[in-house]
Design an enzyme around this catalytic site. Structure first.
Site, PDB file in Angstrom:
ATOM      1  N   ASP A  41      -6.910   4.431  -4.717  1.00  0.00           N
ATOM      2  CA  ASP A  41      -7.565   4.306  -3.402  1.00  0.00           C
ATOM      3  C   ASP A  41      -8.175   5.682  -3.131  1.00  0.00           C
ATOM      4  O   ASP A  41      -8.396   6.457  -4.082  1.00  0.00           O
ATOM      5  CB  ASP A  41      -6.558   3.891  -2.315  1.00  0.00           C
ATOM      6  CG  ASP A  41      -7.229   3.488  -1.002  1.00  0.00           C
ATOM      7  OD1 ASP A  41      -7.855   2.419  -0.947  1.00  0.00           O
ATOM      8  OD2 ASP A  41      -7.158   4.260  -0.018  1.00  0.00           O
ATOM      9  N   LYS A  68       0.876  -1.191   0.000  1.00  0.00           N
ATOM     10  CA  LYS A  68       0.000   0.000   0.000  1.00  0.00           C
ATOM     11  C   LYS A  68       0.900   1.223   0.000  1.00  0.00           C
ATOM     12  O   LYS A  68       2.010   1.192   0.540  1.00  0.00           O
ATOM     13  CB  LYS A  68      -0.879   0.001   1.251  1.00  0.00           C
ATOM     14  CG  LYS A  68      -2.093   0.898   1.138  1.00  0.00           C
ATOM     15  CD  LYS A  68      -3.240   0.215   0.409  1.00  0.00           C
ATOM     16  CE  LYS A  68      -4.376   1.181   0.150  1.00  0.00           C
ATOM     17  NZ  LYS A  68      -5.563   0.492  -0.391  1.00  0.00           N
TER      18      LYS A  68
END
Ligand code: NDP
Length: 448
Positions: free
Chosen positions: A169, A129
């Site tokens: 995201d 991430k």
């Protein structure tokens, strides 16, 4: 049970000591370790090889400066980060978040969770991430472009189609992915599948934009079908009004549900007639083109706007938290229970805090955790990687069928590992199923 509780407490004390002040990360690990410690209690090989200990330490974290110039010519500095958590079963894979709240704790929780989620999809993807504490709100397109170019210029040294494949995201959608892919391609002079969520014109997959929201609804469909019920006619609460929220609403409408709420970080709207396709198209335009606030909805269509509130006290059958982490606390959980909610599918990552999870479990509410319920996004990202490697593109129907199949298999794994006398514990099922595949790959590699 007391023995497992003690082991969990000892494990968490060590983790908290090594990672001070990272509360979101502690929360994500505790949620997983609560199920894994009892599971491995009679499997010494996982303990001897320290699998859980190794899985709670990232492979590496890259932290870098991102300098850019705003439209007035001022020099601005942000912090960029990529957490490469685990590549035991495939290249690191996970989104990039641009939001002022981004810090190491949040990216570690997301990278850790992503590892289990990606495992559940059955596709060969490790976990990662990334992001930056950059706030795209109020920035011009040119400012966002300069920021994205600066961010990816540094990150390009650490990613690649077989190394690490980022995606979108919060705050990173089609616009940002386009700017980053364009700059990456220019830097390496190769057209390769290094980012997913690309537009269809340059290697994107059908259904990728819709996949996380659609997947959260397919997960709900599977949970209800397992209990002999369906989505048709159900009243639904959805939070957020970004990518995940809007495609959750689209699929719920297609399946005959009535969605009555949407929200953003300033408040929520309640439209008891339902947010139909026409209203949803207007919301998409508001959020993606005009970049406005959800409060504007009531001026256009009527209904109620509640500033600084979340939607969970509105009576409903089903709930879909699709905004951000910890958006359902204990009082929200009580409100959902009292309002008649029967099932929850988590579109956002870790939207329910631990106290709320406990209350919902005691109330026997069917509850799909994010690592299972929102895996549709990364699953179609995995399919985008496959199409890029094969240099082909599948049509919409084919990708949607594959997505449905993947979510069904995730559901069935949750049942396999989570079914008990009191129904299916979807948290336990997802945690154990996600763990087993990664852990077995790590065993095969020895001590690395
Ligand atoms: P978007 O940026 O498209 O939308 C985010 C939405 O959540 C906006 O409505 C935003 O409101 C709201 N929001 C963000 N932060 C907060 C906050 N602190 N409090 C209240 N509302 C907030 O993001 P996505 O839809 O892509 O992501 C939403 C969630 O889904 C995140 O948890 C993300 O990690 C998760 N997710 C996303 C995937 C994807 O494919 N995009 C895949 C898997 C998970 P505002 O405009 O006011 O900021």
């Amino acid at each position: 049970m007391a023995k497992h509780d003690e082991a969990l407490e000892r494990f968490m004390q060590g983790l908290i000591r090594r990672n001070p002040n990272e509360t979101e990360f502690h929360q994500a690990v505790q949620e997983v370790a609560t199920d894994i410690i009892p599971f491995i209690a009679d499997k010494p090989v996982y303990q001897d090889m320290q699998i859980l200990e190794r899985l709670t330490e990232p492979d590496r974290i890259i932290i870098f400066r991102v300098c850019w110039q705003d439209d007035e010519g001022n020099v601005r500095t942000n912090r960029g980060m990529r957490v490469q958590w685990c590549n035991a079963i495939g290249p690191y894979k996970g989104g990039i978040r641009f939001h002022p709240s981004v810090n190491q704790s949040i990216l570690k929780f997301l990278g850790f969770e992503q590892t289990f989620k990606n495992s559940l999809t059955g596709l060969p993807m490790g976990g990662g991430k990334g992001g930056a504490d950059f706030n795209p709100k109020g920035k011009s397109d040119a400012e966002v472009m300069r920021f994205c170019q600066s961010f990816i210029t540094e990150l390009s040294r650490h990613i690649g189609p077989d190394t690490d494949v980022p995606a979108g995201d919060i705050g990173v959608g089609a616009r940002e992915v386009g700017y980053m892919f364009g700059q990456y391609k220019r830097l390496v002079n190769r057209f390769e599948g290094v980012l997913t969520g690309k537009a269809l014109e340059f290697g994107g997959s059908q259904i990728r934009t819709e996949a996380t929201g659609y997947g959260a609804v397919y997960m709900m469909e599977n949970m209800l079908a397992h209990a002999g019920e369906s989505i048709d006619g159900k009243v639904c609460l959805v939070s957020g009004s970004g990518n995940v929220a809007t495609y959750t609403v689209e699929k719920l409408n297609q399946l005959g549900a009535r969605v009555v709420t949407l929200s953003d970080s300033n408040g929520f709207i309640y439209d008891k007639e339902g947010i139909n396709a026409e209203k949803l198209a207007w919301v998409n335009d508001l959020k993606n083109k005009r970049r406005g606030r959800i409060s504007e909805y009531v001026k256009q269509f009527g209904g109620e706007y509640h500033a600084d509130k979340r939607p969970w006290a509105v009576p409903c059958d089903l709930a879909f938290p699709c905004a951000t982490q910890n958006e359902i606390d204990a009082s929200d959980a009580m409100a959902l229970i009292n309002g008649g909610c029967k099932a929850i599918s988590e579109g956002a990552n870790m939207p329910t805090d631990p106290a709320a999870i406990g209350l919902l479990r005691d109330a026997r509410i069917k509850h799909a955790p994010s690592k299972a319920a929102n895996a549709g996004g990364v699953a179609v990202s995995g399919l985008e990687m496959s199409q890029n490697s094969l240099r082909i593109s599948w049509d919409r129907g084919e990708v949607d069928d594959r997505l449905k199949g993947i979510i069904k298999r995730i559901h069935d794994q949750c049942v396999q590992y989570g079914e008990g006398k009191e129904g299916v514990d979807y948290f336990k099922g997802a945690n154990v199923a996600g763990f087993v595949k990664v852990a077995n790959a790590m065993l095969a590699y020895g001590v690395v």
